[in-house]
Design a protein around this motif. Structure first.
Motif, short mmCIF file in Angstrom:
data_model
loop_
_atom_site.label_atom_id
_atom_site.label_comp_id
_atom_site.label_asym_id
_atom_site.label_seq_id
_atom_site.Cartn_x
_atom_site.Cartn_y
_atom_site.Cartn_z
N GLY A 1 0.66 -1.11 0.03
CA GLY A 1 -0.05 0.01 -0.08
C GLY A 1 0.71 1.22 0.08
O GLY A 1 1.81 1.36 0.27
N ILE A 2 0.08 2.36 -0.43
CA ILE A 2 0.52 3.72 -0.41
C ILE A 2 -0.20 4.48 0.84
O ILE A 2 -1.38 4.28 0.74
N LEU A 3 0.50 5.14 1.56
CA LEU A 3 0.02 6.06 2.29
C LEU A 3 -0.05 7.47 2.01
O LEU A 3 0.84 8.14 1.73
N TYR A 4 -1.33 8.20 1.80
CA TYR A 4 -1.57 9.38 1.15
C TYR A 4 -2.12 10.13 2.11
O TYR A 4 -3.26 10.10 2.67
N ARG A 5 -1.19 11.44 2.32
CA ARG A 5 -1.73 12.54 3.35
C ARG A 5 -2.56 13.47 2.60
O ARG A 5 -2.64 13.90 1.42
N ARG A 6 -3.70 13.63 3.51
CA ARG A 6 -4.90 14.47 2.95
C ARG A 6 -5.11 15.74 4.03
O ARG A 6 -4.56 15.65 5.32
N GLY A 7 -5.45 16.74 3.51
CA GLY A 7 -5.68 18.18 4.49
C GLY A 7 -4.38 18.70 4.95
O GLY A 7 -4.56 19.61 5.84
#
Length: 331
Positions: A212-218
């Motif tokens: 998986g990829i960890l995608y930062r939001r906000g």
């Protein structure tokens, strides 16, 4: 035979505080780096990015840096990376995101085994301490498929609704065929027409399970958090989608999905721009009308009639030449 198995393209602007996490995750990808290339595009950073790059450059056998004195945007930065890529396969990663251990080896193994044009995978969004798993909308996994099966049905979430460039791996032949590059000078929505072109014109793809990829939001300062004219690039993006569909042998197959996408995103953006300056709202209305006029009117009216009433009311006056007739429909 290419010089490397993988080229990973990482564009970033002022991401110095996140880069150690991202590079640390690359170092936990196993023994792939002797046959891989890291391409970092420093897109106009004014923070400590150069210092962080110096720190990590020696940890990778092939570490190339492209430095832009001023930011040109994500689309242009990715295209610069593609021009420098030497790998048989290409991956994208944003500088503020990171990878779970063994993510890239898993994708490479699948790419070698399945020999498809591109691979897609799931991801996890990260907002502060909250993490949410996001599954790529395709039930069939680990099998070569025609990319067009990832477009329909029109009324469901499908792979063209999952445009994230970093959620996958791409064979070099797509680059050589002119399918993999991004629309020049787009500051936002650069992946919207890009994903449609892949699914309409590539020969094969697969969706695979991966660490998986960890995608930062906000994040503060992210373009997704800023409301200005750059956010209107979604209008140009859909104009490109509609051009792609008109060039197809059977455009009637794809119009319903594209129109539903357009109406849903237009609805969202109209609400989002509701408190913006009048000049910006006028540009949104004018641009939406021009692009809506590219849609065959009978198809636009049909798809509009199937939308929920709140969406109909919100978008009806933004639909160009069809607006008058459609406004009468919702009275």
């Amino acid at each position: 035979m290419t010089e490397a198995d993988l080229s990973i393209i990482i564009p970033a602007k002022n991401g110095a505080s996140y880069l150690p996490t991202m590079f640390g995750s690359l170092l936990r990808q196993g023994d792939i780096w002797e046959r891989s290339q890291v391409i970092f595009v420093n897109d106009g950073s004014t923070d400590d990015t150069p210092r962080v790059l110096d720190e990590f450059a020696e940890k990778f056998p092939r570490f190339d840096v492209i430095t832009n004195p001023e930011a040109g945007g994500l689309a242009n930065a990715r295209n610069q990376g593609l021009e420098a890529a030497i790998g048989e396969h290409v991956a994208f990663l944003d500088g503020d995101d990171w990878l779970a251990p063994d993510h890239l080896p898993t994708l490479l193994e699948a790419a070698h085994r399945l020999d498809v044009d591109f691979i897609r995978c799931d991801h996890t969004t990260v907002e502060g301490a909250k993490r949410s798993f996001k599954r790529a909308p395709m039930a069939v996994r680990n099998r070569a498929l025609d990319p067009r099966v990832g477009i329909l049905p029109a009324h469901d979430s499908t792979m063209v609704d999952y445009p994230y460039a970093w959620a996958g791996l791409f064979h070099r032949r797509l680059l050589e065929q002119g399918i993999l590059d991004f629309p020049a000078d787009f500051m936002t929505a650069e992946d919207r027409s890009w994903i449609w072109r892949l699914h309409l014109r590539a020969a094969s793809f697969a969706v695979v399970d991966s660490p998986g990829i960890l995608y930062r939001r906000g994040l503060v300062g992210s373009l997704t958090q800023i409301l200005d004219e750059r956010q209107l690039d979604f209008i140009r993006a859909f104009s490109q989608v509609f051009h792609l569909i008109r060039d197809e042998a059977e455009p009637e197959r794809w119009w319903p999905k594209a129109i539903r996408n357009w109406l849903a995103i237009l609805d969202h953006q109209i609400t989002r721009f509701g408190s913006s300056p009048a000049s910006l709202r006028m540009k949104l209305r004018r641009g939406a009308g021009i692009v809506s006029s590219q849609i065959p009117s009978e198809l636009l009216i049909r798809e509009f009639s199937q939308q929920k009433p709140s969406r109909q009311l919100n978008v009806c006056s933004y639909l160009g030449a069809s607006s008058s007739y459609i406004t009468e429909m919702v009275k």
